[in-house]
Design a protein around this motif. Structure first.
Motif, PDB file in Angstrom:
ATOM      1  N   ARG A  19       0.831  -1.209   0.000  1.00  0.00           N
ATOM      2  CA  ARG A  19       0.000   0.000   0.000  1.00  0.00           C
ATOM      3  C   ARG A  19       0.865   1.257   0.000  1.00  0.00           C
ATOM      4  O   ARG A  19       0.505   2.264  -0.623  1.00  0.00           O
ATOM      5  CB  ARG A  19      -0.939  -0.023   1.199  1.00  0.00           C
ATOM      6  N   VAL A  20       1.995   1.185   0.678  1.00  0.00           N
ATOM      7  CA  VAL A  20       2.917   2.324   0.641  1.00  0.00           C
ATOM      8  C   VAL A  20       3.491   2.486  -0.760  1.00  0.00           C
ATOM      9  O   VAL A  20       3.636   3.609  -1.257  1.00  0.00           O
ATOM     10  CB  VAL A  20       4.051   2.145   1.675  1.00  0.00           C
ATOM     11  N   ARG A  38       3.775   5.472  -5.799  1.00  0.00           N
ATOM     12  CA  ARG A  38       3.525   5.538  -7.245  1.00  0.00           C
ATOM     13  C   ARG A  38       2.567   6.680  -7.593  1.00  0.00           C
ATOM     14  O   ARG A  38       2.793   7.425  -8.547  1.00  0.00           O
ATOM     15  CB  ARG A  38       2.934   4.217  -7.719  1.00  0.00           C
ATOM     16  N   ASP A  39       1.506   6.823  -6.805  1.00  0.00           N
ATOM     17  CA  ASP A  39       0.474   7.812  -7.122  1.00  0.00           C
ATOM     18  C   ASP A  39       0.898   9.233  -6.768  1.00  0.00           C
ATOM     19  O   ASP A  39       0.640  10.161  -7.531  1.00  0.00           O
ATOM     20  CB  ASP A  39      -0.823   7.468  -6.389  1.00  0.00           C
ATOM     21  N   ARG A  97       6.246  11.136   0.888  1.00  0.00           N
ATOM     22  CA  ARG A  97       7.424  11.660   1.576  1.00  0.00           C
ATOM     23  C   ARG A  97       7.013  12.573   2.728  1.00  0.00           C
ATOM     24  O   ARG A  97       7.636  12.552   3.799  1.00  0.00           O
ATOM     25  CB  ARG A  97       8.308  12.406   0.580  1.00  0.00           C
ATOM     26  N   ALA A  98       5.962  13.346   2.524  1.00  0.00           N
ATOM     27  CA  ALA A  98       5.472  14.235   3.585  1.00  0.00           C
ATOM     28  C   ALA A  98       4.914  13.453   4.765  1.00  0.00           C
ATOM     29  O   ALA A  98       4.949  13.925   5.916  1.00  0.00           O
ATOM     30  CB  ALA A  98       4.391  15.162   3.024  1.00  0.00           C
ATOM     31  N   LEU A  99       4.417  12.241   4.520  1.00  0.00           N
ATOM     32  CA  LEU A  99       3.894  11.395   5.596  1.00  0.00           C
ATOM     33  C   LEU A  99       4.998  10.668   6.350  1.00  0.00           C
ATOM     34  O   LEU A  99       4.726   9.943   7.311  1.00  0.00           O
ATOM     35  CB  LEU A  99       2.908  10.374   5.023  1.00  0.00           C
ATOM     36  N   TYR A 146      11.903   2.732  -0.489  1.00  0.00           N
ATOM     37  CA  TYR A 146      10.812   1.870  -0.950  1.00  0.00           C
ATOM     38  C   TYR A 146      10.979   1.537  -2.424  1.00  0.00           C
ATOM     39  O   TYR A 146      10.705   0.411  -2.863  1.00  0.00           O
ATOM     40  CB  TYR A 146       9.462   2.547  -0.697  1.00  0.00           C
ATOM     41  N   LYS A 147      11.417   2.506  -3.218  1.00  0.00           N
ATOM     42  CA  LYS A 147      11.617   2.253  -4.645  1.00  0.00           C
ATOM     43  C   LYS A 147      12.722   1.225  -4.861  1.00  0.00           C
ATOM     44  O   LYS A 147      12.583   0.316  -5.698  1.00  0.00           O
ATOM     45  CB  LYS A 147      11.964   3.554  -5.365  1.00  0.00           C
TER      46      LYS A 147
END
Length: 202
Positions: free
Chosen positions: A64-65, A70-71, A77-79, A86-87
Motif C-alpha cells: 500500500r505504501v 507511485r500515485d 514523503r510528507a507522511l 521503498y523504490k
C-alpha cells in the motif's frame, strides 16, 4: 548495452551462440533432472511461489505504501516514508522475481539465448504489462498468455510480421482500453456489482 557487452564476453556468455547445455540440476533428484515431465511440475511450483510472494507484497502494508509512492511520491514523503528506500526495495523484489522466472526458463530449456538481452525483449515485457493491465497483479499473467499464444499461433502459421500484429494490438489497447484486459474487466465487473446493489436497495 547489455546485449553488446554479453556478445563480446564470449568466454562468459557464449556470445552469439548463447549458453548451451545448461545442466538441469535439482538437489540430486534424478527424476526431476532427467525427466521433463517431473521438472515441469517442479518449475510450476517455483513459479507459483513467486506469484505468492508478489501477491503477498501487493496485499501488505508495504504494498500500500508502494501504491502511495507511485500515485503521489511527494505526499508519501510528507507522511514520513523514505520514498527512495521503498523504490529500491521494490526494484530488488521485482529483479528477484524476474531472476527466478529467467532461471526456470533457462534450466527448463537448457539454453539461454543472447536474444533475451535484445531491446525487443524489454519491449515485449512492456507490451505484456500494458495489455494485461498496468498496476495489476494478474494482468501480467493475462498479457503474457495472450502474447505468447498469439506469437506461437502466428509463427506456426508461417506469418512473418508478428511484430506488426503485436504492435497494432499495443496501440489499440493504449487507445481503447487504458487499464488493459484485466483492469478493464475488473472495472466492468465492479460497476456491475455496484449497479446490482443499487437496484436491490431501491
Amino acid at each position: 548495452m547489455l546485449y553488446f557487452v554479453a556478445n563480446q564476453a564470449r568466454d562468459l556468455t557464449g556470445g552469439e551462440n548463447g549458453l548451451q547445455g545448461i545442466p538441469r540440476n535439482f538437489f540430486g533428484i534424478e527424476s526431476v533432472e532427467t525427466d521433463p515431465f517431473y521438472f515441469y511440475y517442479v518449475g510450476a511450483v517455483l513459479i507459483l511461489l513467486g506469484i505468492l510472494v508478489a501477491w503477498r507484497v501487493v496485499n501488505s502494508p508495504f504494498g500500500r505504501v508502494l501504491t502511495a509512492v507511485r500515485d503521489n511520491p511527494a505526499r508519501a514523503r510528507a507522511l514520513g516514508y523514505d520514498v527512495e528506500r521503498y523504490k529500491i526495495t521494490a526494484f530488488i523484489i521485482s529483479a528477484g522475481l524476474a531472476g527466478l522466472a529467467g532461471g526456470v526458463f533457462a534450466v527448463s530449456h537448457q539454453f539461454a539465448s543472447l536474444q533475451e538481452l535484445m531491446w525487443t525483449t524489454s519491449g515485449k515485457v512492456v507490451l505484456i504489462t500494458v495489455l494485461g493491465g498496468i498496476g495489476t497483479l494478474w494482468g501480467g499473467l493475462v498479457g503474457a498468455g495472450v502474447v505468447v499464444t498469439l506469437e506461437d499461433y502466428l509463427a506456426s502459421s508461417g506469418f512473418e510480421g508478428i511484430g506488426l500484429i503485436t504492435g497494432t494490438i499495443f496501440v489499440l489497447i493504449v487507445l481503447l482500453f487504458r487499464h488493459g484486459i484485466w483492469g478493464t474487466g475488473r472495472n466492468v465487473l465492479r460497476r456491475y456489482v455496484l449497479d446490482r446493489r443499487r437496484t436491490t436497495r431501491e
